[in-house]
Design a protein around this motif. Sequence first.
Motif, PDB file in Angstrom:
ATOM      1  N   GLY A  10       5.542  37.034  -9.929  1.00  0.00           N
ATOM      2  CA  GLY A  10       5.637  35.661  -9.412  1.00  0.00           C
ATOM      3  C   GLY A  10       4.307  35.071  -9.016  1.00  0.00           C
ATOM      4  O   GLY A  10       3.237  35.659  -9.276  1.00  0.00           O
ATOM      5  N   ALA A  11       4.368  33.927  -8.386  1.00  0.00           N
ATOM      6  CA  ALA A  11       3.146  33.276  -7.910  1.00  0.00           C
ATOM      7  C   ALA A  11       2.414  34.227  -6.969  1.00  0.00           C
ATOM      8  O   ALA A  11       3.036  35.087  -6.346  1.00  0.00           O
ATOM      9  N   ASP A  12       1.099  34.073  -6.873  1.00  0.00           N
ATOM     10  CA  ASP A  12       0.323  34.941  -5.997  1.00  0.00           C
ATOM     11  C   ASP A  12       0.498  34.462  -4.550  1.00  0.00           C
ATOM     12  O   ASP A  12      -0.079  33.451  -4.146  1.00  0.00           O
ATOM     13  N   GLY A  34      10.462  35.285  -9.311  1.00  0.00           N
ATOM     14  CA  GLY A  34       9.896  34.016  -8.877  1.00  0.00           C
ATOM     15  C   GLY A  34       9.264  33.267 -10.043  1.00  0.00           C
ATOM     16  O   GLY A  34       9.867  33.082 -11.107  1.00  0.00           O
ATOM     17  N   GLY A  35       7.986  32.878  -9.826  1.00  0.00           N
ATOM     18  CA  GLY A  35       7.257  32.164 -10.875  1.00  0.00           C
ATOM     19  C   GLY A  35       7.257  32.940 -12.183  1.00  0.00           C
ATOM     20  O   GLY A  35       7.158  32.345 -13.265  1.00  0.00           O
ATOM     21  N   GLY A  36       7.378  34.267 -12.106  1.00  0.00           N
ATOM     22  CA  GLY A  36       7.426  35.092 -13.311  1.00  0.00           C
ATOM     23  C   GLY A  36       8.675  34.794 -14.126  1.00  0.00           C
ATOM     24  O   GLY A  36       8.627  34.641 -15.353  1.00  0.00           O
ATOM     25  N   GLN A  76       5.602  43.923   6.295  1.00  0.00           N
ATOM     26  CA  GLN A  76       6.491  45.013   5.872  1.00  0.00           C
ATOM     27  C   GLN A  76       5.717  46.044   5.049  1.00  0.00           C
ATOM     28  O   GLN A  76       5.921  47.248   5.163  1.00  0.00           O
ATOM     29  N   ARG A  77       4.827  45.549   4.205  1.00  0.00           N
ATOM     30  CA  ARG A  77       4.042  46.466   3.380  1.00  0.00           C
ATOM     31  C   ARG A  77       2.912  47.105   4.199  1.00  0.00           C
ATOM     32  O   ARG A  77       2.563  48.265   3.995  1.00  0.00           O
ATOM     33  N   ALA A  78       2.376  46.330   5.158  1.00  0.00           N
ATOM     34  CA  ALA A  78       1.244  46.855   5.960  1.00  0.00           C
ATOM     35  C   ALA A  78       1.675  48.047   6.813  1.00  0.00           C
ATOM     36  O   ALA A  78       0.902  48.995   6.992  1.00  0.00           O
ATOM     37  N   GLY A 138       3.611  50.387   6.225  1.00  0.00           N
ATOM     38  CA  GLY A 138       3.678  51.644   5.456  1.00  0.00           C
ATOM     39  C   GLY A 138       2.307  52.306   5.366  1.00  0.00           C
ATOM     40  O   GLY A 138       2.197  53.492   5.072  1.00  0.00           O
ATOM     41  N   LYS A 139       1.252  51.509   5.597  1.00  0.00           N
ATOM     42  CA  LYS A 139      -0.110  52.053   5.495  1.00  0.00           C
ATOM     43  C   LYS A 139      -0.575  52.424   6.897  1.00  0.00           C
ATOM     44  O   LYS A 139      -1.349  51.718   7.519  1.00  0.00           O
ATOM     45  N   TRP A 140      -0.084  53.546   7.392  1.00  0.00           N
ATOM     46  CA  TRP A 140      -0.338  53.919   8.780  1.00  0.00           C
ATOM     47  C   TRP A 140      -1.687  54.609   8.922  1.00  0.00           C
ATOM     48  O   TRP A 140      -2.235  55.148   7.961  1.00  0.00           O
TER      49      TRP A 140
HETATM   50  C1  LIG Z   1       1.130  25.874  -4.490  1.00  0.00           C
HETATM   51  C2  LIG Z   1       2.431  25.657  -5.196  1.00  0.00           C
HETATM   52  C3  LIG Z   1       2.990  26.924  -5.634  1.00  0.00           C
HETATM   53  C4  LIG Z   1       4.171  26.701  -6.502  1.00  0.00           C
HETATM   54  C5  LIG Z   1       4.942  27.949  -6.567  1.00  0.00           C
HETATM   55  C6  LIG Z   1       5.980  27.851  -7.549  1.00  0.00           C
HETATM   56  C7  LIG Z   1       7.141  28.694  -7.231  1.00  0.00           C
HETATM   57  C8  LIG Z   1       6.903  30.144  -7.355  1.00  0.00           C
HETATM   58  C9  LIG Z   1       6.927  30.878  -6.258  1.00  0.00           C
HETATM   59  C10 LIG Z   1       6.811  32.320  -6.345  1.00  0.00           C
HETATM   60  O1  LIG Z   1       6.766  32.924  -7.375  1.00  0.00           O
HETATM   61  S1  LIG Z   1       6.743  33.097  -4.857  1.00  0.00           S
HETATM   62  C11 LIG Z   1       6.649  34.800  -5.297  1.00  0.00           C
HETATM   63  C12 LIG Z   1       7.963  35.303  -5.751  1.00  0.00           C
HETATM   64  N1  LIG Z   1       7.887  36.720  -5.980  1.00  0.00           N
HETATM   65  C13 LIG Z   1       8.261  37.614  -5.110  1.00  0.00           C
HETATM   66  O2  LIG Z   1       8.742  37.317  -4.050  1.00  0.00           O
HETATM   67  C14 LIG Z   1       8.065  39.043  -5.505  1.00  0.00           C
HETATM   68  C15 LIG Z   1       7.348  39.768  -4.438  1.00  0.00           C
HETATM   69  N2  LIG Z   1       7.045  41.129  -4.804  1.00  0.00           N
HETATM   70  C16 LIG Z   1       7.962  42.099  -4.855  1.00  0.00           C
HETATM   71  O3  LIG Z   1       9.136  41.912  -4.715  1.00  0.00           O
HETATM   72  C17 LIG Z   1       7.445  43.478  -5.072  1.00  0.00           C
HETATM   73  O4  LIG Z   1       6.116  43.505  -4.679  1.00  0.00           O
HETATM   74  C18 LIG Z   1       7.557  43.951  -6.537  1.00  0.00           C
HETATM   75  C19 LIG Z   1       6.938  42.954  -7.485  1.00  0.00           C
HETATM   76  C20 LIG Z   1       9.009  44.211  -6.895  1.00  0.00           C
HETATM   77  C21 LIG Z   1       6.776  45.294  -6.686  1.00  0.00           C
HETATM   78  O5  LIG Z   1       7.286  46.196  -5.735  1.00  0.00           O
HETATM   79  P1  LIG Z   1       6.576  47.592  -5.477  1.00  0.00           P
HETATM   80  O6  LIG Z   1       7.388  48.313  -4.463  1.00  0.00           O
HETATM   81  O7  LIG Z   1       6.290  48.253  -6.761  1.00  0.00           O
HETATM   82  O8  LIG Z   1       5.158  47.254  -4.865  1.00  0.00           O
HETATM   83  P2  LIG Z   1       4.788  46.474  -3.549  1.00  0.00           P
HETATM   84  O9  LIG Z   1       4.226  47.439  -2.573  1.00  0.00           O
HETATM   85  O10 LIG Z   1       5.855  45.595  -3.098  1.00  0.00           O
HETATM   86  O11 LIG Z   1       3.612  45.532  -4.078  1.00  0.00           O
HETATM   87  C22 LIG Z   1       2.375  46.077  -4.565  1.00  0.00           C
HETATM   88  C23 LIG Z   1       1.248  45.172  -4.111  1.00  0.00           C
HETATM   89  O12 LIG Z   1       1.391  43.921  -4.747  1.00  0.00           O
HETATM   90  C24 LIG Z   1       1.419  42.886  -3.784  1.00  0.00           C
HETATM   91  N3  LIG Z   1       2.282  41.817  -4.302  1.00  0.00           N
HETATM   92  C25 LIG Z   1       3.507  41.950  -4.786  1.00  0.00           C
HETATM   93  N4  LIG Z   1       3.979  40.770  -5.207  1.00  0.00           N
HETATM   94  C26 LIG Z   1       3.008  39.870  -4.966  1.00  0.00           C
HETATM   95  C27 LIG Z   1       2.895  38.474  -5.194  1.00  0.00           C
HETATM   96  N5  LIG Z   1       3.871  37.755  -5.768  1.00  0.00           N
HETATM   97  N6  LIG Z   1       1.778  37.872  -4.818  1.00  0.00           N
HETATM   98  C28 LIG Z   1       0.755  38.573  -4.258  1.00  0.00           C
HETATM   99  N7  LIG Z   1       0.798  39.906  -4.039  1.00  0.00           N
HETATM  100  C29 LIG Z   1       1.918  40.545  -4.394  1.00  0.00           C
HETATM  101  C30 LIG Z   1       1.985  43.540  -2.539  1.00  0.00           C
HETATM  102  O13 LIG Z   1       1.607  42.828  -1.401  1.00  0.00           O
HETATM  103  C31 LIG Z   1       1.315  44.891  -2.601  1.00  0.00           C
HETATM  104  O14 LIG Z   1      -0.009  44.702  -2.165  1.00  0.00           O
HETATM  105  P3  LIG Z   1      -0.729  45.822  -1.321  1.00  0.00           P
HETATM  106  O15 LIG Z   1       0.139  46.087  -0.131  1.00  0.00           O
HETATM  107  O16 LIG Z   1      -0.825  47.024  -2.210  1.00  0.00           O
HETATM  108  O17 LIG Z   1      -2.038  45.226  -0.953  1.00  0.00           O
END
Ligand SMILES: CCCCCCC/C=C/C(=O)SCCNC(=O)CCNC(=O)[C@H](O)C(C)(C)COP(=O)(O)OP(=O)(O)OC[C@H]1O[C@@H](n2cnc3c(N)ncnc32)[C@H](O)[C@@H]1OP(=O)(O)O
Length: 719
Positions: free
Chosen positions: A60-62, A99-101, A274-276, A278-280
């Motif tokens: 999805g979106a960042d 999401g955006g994906g 929630q993710r933070a 886990g990083k104890w």
């Molecule tokens: C300005 C206008 C904007 C218009 C927007 C248009 C509409 C779109 C909106 C969106 O898309 S909002 C985002 C929607 N997506 C989500 O909510 C998905 C979120 N992520 C997850 O559910 C999970 O992370 C996952 C993809 C299923 C992967 O799970 P997994 O258990 O394998 O790993 P995680 O520990 O959760 O994540 C790893 C790492 O990646 C970071 N991360 C995950 N998703 C995002 C994201 N969408 N953006 C930025 N970063 C993301 C997550 O924080 C972890 O980071 P670290 O903790 O390792 O630093």
Amino acid sequence: MARYAQVQGSVALITLTNPPVNALSAAVRLGITEAVTRALRDPKVKSVVICGENGVFCGGADIREFAKPMTGPPLVPMISAIEEGDKPVVAAIEGVAFGGGLELALGCHYRIAHSKARVGLPEVTLGLLPAAGGTQRLPRLIGLAPALELITTGRHVTAQEALKLGIVDKVTDQSAQDLAIQFAQEVIGQPLLPRKLSTQLTPCPPDVDTILDEAMARVKQRARGAMAPVACVQAVRAAVNLPYQAGMQKEQELMAFLFRSSQARALQYCFFAQRAVGKWSLSSGAHSGNSKPRPVTKAAVIGLGTMGRGITVALVKAGLSVVAVETNKKQLEMGKQMVSAMLKHDAQKMNAVPRLDLLHYTTDLSELKNTDLIIEAVFEDMALKKEVFKKLSSVCKPDAVLCTNTSGLDVDELASVTKRPELVVGMHFFAPAHVMKLLEVVRGSRSSPEVMATAMHLGKRLGKVSVVVGNCSGFVGNRMLRPYLDQANFLLEEGATPELVDGALEEFGFPMGVFKVSDLSGLDVGWRIRKEAGLTGPNVDPKDPLRRRQGRRYSPLPDLVCEQGRLGQKSGRGWYLYDKPGGRVATPDPDIHKLLEDYRVRHGIRPRQIGSQEVLERCLFALINEGFRVLEDGMAMGPEGIDMIYVFGYGWPRHRGGPMFYAAMVGLPRVLERLEYYQQVHPDVPHLQPSSLLRRLVVNGSPPLDKWRDFLQRPHSQL
Ligand SMILES: CCCCCCC/C=C/C(=O)SCCNC(=O)CCNC(=O)[C@H](O)C(C)(C)COP(=O)(O)OP(=O)(O)OC[C@H]1O[C@@H](n2cnc3c(N)ncnc32)[C@H](O)[C@@H]1OP(=O)(O)O
């Protein structure tokens, strides 16, 4: 950030390359935009496949970019360009399309998914809506009712369900990318217009208004004040009532409102918090990255009361082999039946076979010789727990990890009776343990990094949000709960009713107010603890007046209620009246009102009008104040841990981010000022005395939450 290649002669392959989840950052959006333009312009390219690197389509979106000024090409025109093009574009979905994906995939003309892939629009869980066309394209693709359900809940859907719903066109056990490339060649020359969702009408059943109205009523009832689900229904309504472009306009307007909201900030904070957690890390320098968990294949649970049964179910569901020990034969039989019933019930819901074969029941502790990890869940009594730990220490193999599920007793005292204090750790589950997501992992002063890693890793296997906490009375969650409960009782003394206090807390967003929760848990639990602590019953210091204990204000109201046999839901009466013992529907009870009136007369208290604002300030700010003390005492890694404990264990509304985030949103000077005010009015309540950390933060200009650690006095961490 998006790789371009030409494959099989005429297929352009665009690969998103932004590990770990290929989030649509500005650079990725730019990469996609350029690659799509190139593919559409190149006469040798006849069709296009979009996929993601490393087996993930796109998360999805960042989300990290939401807090910064927008740069790079926006999503909506990028997706429109794909849809509007004259070459078929196929999305190859592996891993996730969230999401955006998924919105990107909906802009493609076809979607092929791997059988293990999941898709969904979880924006609502971040306080947003799918504003890259998701609210307009999904209803057009799968119909109103299913689209409403997915968009308002953010539920993830398996590839198989996505196929049934019509979200994807094909599912494969092989490479989705390979099949998509093959498919992209097959569809060259086929009419594209029917595949462009923006050109289609949303299929409208005759009862369309009823469906929308019911959805709105449902989300309002469930949302507990969250705005995003309501906005989601409004946006989907536009997909029915308005042409596509006007619907998109509505989607953007609603998104703009949500995007700026404090709820969206709170929910996005929760995502990262929630993710933070886990990083104890520990003060010794050990942390999740350098501490290896021990292998745990066989676990044991001691005690098959409510907690023990739930923990057993959670362990079995995670695939562990479990020895369940209960010394009382009758209890063992009862526990066995209940555990089996719970496992069968769960398995039935998931269309699976209950893993009863993983369980072994016994009354004999000596059968624990081969277990890797033991969780003690006997009655909350230090002497009894010590006896159990002494036995475990001699019966279990020397390297077995010994855990206690105490909800607040001293882990070090328990560890001291064993020959392996470094292998003792607290694993504080919350009832019902197989359902509640929270786990407090309590570090004793001698718990080794390896044992912390083992407990945290086990928590993850059980699907819990595990938070490392220090070994203080009540740990973090229950320690902060005390001032909250005290304030609620004091408010009753001063003129409130249980329903007034609960109403204010429920309006704030808690699923249940404090008195309803107490009725649900059983009022005798706290009564017994207060008796043991000498606050009520025969051990009270005879010099203490009725409404003072150990030098501070005390409300005997909960004790009086218990003395009347009102023990909560289980006895059909507590702070409320229930239709029957075990009944769940609470109604205000005139007898309780009478009890409160008589009490006030007896103690010469003139009741006053109490408003919601006072209820919230006194209950929540007292709790928050204790949260600052927890941080000051080094009993939590940071405010994020406290917030996740309250969100996942105590029903704090997620869209308010947790108590510490809420304090930051309200403004620390305001919290301090109100605490000072209430402390002046109630000088005999030490919990209202503002914590020194709160004062220091305010003096230093109320820095953002992620900078609070810098203001702790060192040495601070007890972890
Ligand atoms: C300005 C206008 C904007 C218009 C927007 C248009 C509409 C779109 C909106 C969106 O898309 S909002 C985002 C929607 N997506 C989500 O909510 C998905 C979120 N992520 C997850 O559910 C999970 O992370 C996952 C993809 C299923 C992967 O799970 P997994 O258990 O394998 O790993 P995680 O520990 O959760 O994540 C790893 C790492 O990646 C970071 N991360 C995950 N998703 C995002 C994201 N969408 N953006 C930025 N970063 C993301 C997550 O924080 C972890 O980071 P670290 O903790 O390792 O630093």
